[in-house]
Design an enzyme around this catalytic site. Sequence first.
Site, PDB file in Angstrom:
ATOM      1  N   HIS A 163       4.819 -26.661  41.059  1.00  0.00           N
ATOM      2  CA  HIS A 163       5.627 -27.794  41.101  1.00  0.00           C
ATOM      3  C   HIS A 163       6.330 -27.645  39.819  1.00  0.00           C
ATOM      4  O   HIS A 163       6.066 -27.133  38.898  1.00  0.00           O
ATOM      5  CB  HIS A 163       4.566 -28.970  40.724  1.00  0.00           C
ATOM      6  N   ASP A 179       4.629 -28.617  36.936  1.00  0.00           N
ATOM      7  CA  ASP A 179       3.579 -27.533  36.289  1.00  0.00           C
ATOM      8  C   ASP A 179       4.241 -26.463  35.379  1.00  0.00           C
ATOM      9  O   ASP A 179       3.414 -26.140  34.576  1.00  0.00           O
ATOM     10  CB  ASP A 179       3.057 -26.656  37.508  1.00  0.00           C
ATOM     11  N   GLU A 226       7.459 -28.451  53.820  1.00  0.00           N
ATOM     12  CA  GLU A 226       6.048 -28.366  54.287  1.00  0.00           C
ATOM     13  C   GLU A 226       6.029 -29.639  54.849  1.00  0.00           C
ATOM     14  O   GLU A 226       5.671 -30.682  54.336  1.00  0.00           O
ATOM     15  CB  GLU A 226       5.505 -28.313  52.991  1.00  0.00           C
ATOM     16  N   GLU A 248       1.180 -25.865  56.777  1.00  0.00           N
ATOM     17  CA  GLU A 248      -0.052 -26.104  56.159  1.00  0.00           C
ATOM     18  C   GLU A 248      -1.196 -26.472  57.234  1.00  0.00           C
ATOM     19  O   GLU A 248      -0.772 -27.247  58.001  1.00  0.00           O
ATOM     20  CB  GLU A 248      -0.182 -27.213  55.073  1.00  0.00           C
TER      21      GLU A 248
HETATM   22  C1  3MF Z   1       0.090 -32.220  50.137  1.00  0.00           C
HETATM   23  C2  3MF Z   1       0.335 -30.838  49.916  1.00  0.00           C
HETATM   24  C3  3MF Z   1       0.502 -30.300  48.524  1.00  0.00           C
HETATM   25  C4  3MF Z   1       1.712 -29.652  48.635  1.00  0.00           C
HETATM   26  C5  3MF Z   1       2.247 -29.264  47.011  1.00  0.00           C
HETATM   27  C6  3MF Z   1       3.454 -28.145  47.262  1.00  0.00           C
HETATM   28  C7  3MF Z   1      -0.877 -30.905  46.756  1.00  0.00           C
HETATM   29  O1  3MF Z   1      -0.735 -32.541  51.325  1.00  0.00           O
HETATM   30  O2  3MF Z   1      -0.219 -29.997  50.494  1.00  0.00           O
HETATM   31  O3  3MF Z   1      -0.428 -30.090  47.802  1.00  0.00           O
HETATM   32  O4  3MF Z   1       1.505 -28.585  49.226  1.00  0.00           O
HETATM   33  O5  3MF Z   1       2.685 -30.372  46.281  1.00  0.00           O
HETATM   34  O6  3MF Z   1       4.613 -28.719  47.726  1.00  0.00           O
HETATM   35 MG    MG Z   2       0.020 -28.012  50.733  1.00  0.00          MG
END
Ligand code: 3MF
Ligand code: MG
Length: 343
Positions: free
Chosen positions: A48, A51, A173, A209
Amino acid sequence: MSKFKFTVGPWNVHTGADSYGPETRKAIDLETKFARFAELGFSAVQFHDDDAVPNMNNLTEEEIKAEARKVKAMLDKYGLAAEFVAPRLWMDPHTTDGGFTSTSEKDREFAMWRAYRSIDIARELGCDLIVLWLAREGTLCAESKSPVTATRQLVEAINNMLRYDDRIRVCIEPKPNEPIDRSFCGTVGHVMGVSAATIDPKRVGANLESAHAVLAGLDPANEIGFALAFDKLFTVHLNDQNGIRYDQDKSFGVENLRQAFNQIKVLWENRYWEKGYVGLDVKAMRTTSDEDSYEHLKNSLEIFKALEEKVARYDYDYANKLIAERKFEQLEMYTLNLIMGLK
Ligand code: 3MF
Ligand code: MG
């Protein structure tokens, strides 16, 4: 030996706090995490924006770049690369109602500022990928935003990023819900639509994901395949999820081995290792102890590699013969026997 290269984010080693209870493990500093990630065999780290550069709201653009350079030096020390930077547009008081689609113009401007700074940080870390997990780009109250306006705002925000840097790639994502009720961009199909509407579709892709696909009631391998068909799978967040409930980020494969096998199978068949990293987005259980803080990462890698080995021995001649004869009962049993270790 795996053909793939693996990545992970610092947030994947965490203190165990959830919406209903406080921390159960001690916080671990960034450098200690990098050292362990390298030891575990990861090739790169996901970030992030904050981060990499904590308190970035209070820093100038030059100070932000200077902080990012320190993190790059730390990555170099452990032989790690950076995979992507994601603006964290859900923690800040400016993004209570979302960023790019917020009902407040000031908040939308703040979101763009963070997106541009994320690009600056990515450049300093030596990567060209920005991930947008659109956490709050949706509604809690369905009537509070127009889905038409919001979708166009999202396209315009991405166009601004593409214009800001002509080499950066942007990767959405998708997730259908949580923390918002209704997301504007919930699946890879939505991402493809948004991508096509931007000024440079080749630079706009998806980060699929597994858990998010399950939350949308979809099959993760098919979502991966859909993105691959358009050359738009820029990265993946592999994990697992027990059905349609809160987002669990379980270790890869622990809930549904056949589904995990098929995600690797589609990545393998399309030589994904030549295109991108295999990112893990997994969380340790709340009950996990300090000393086991990395166990879920080890488990995910172990399960991935064991299933990859099975994919590598998949008997395509036999499978194709069964497919030609439409003997799907036998095909299913062959696949399950392989997964169960009986073939
Ligand atoms: C939330 C996620 C996140 C994102 C991350 C990177 C905390 O459901 O999956 O993980 O993957 O913020 O963009
Ligand atoms: Mg994620």
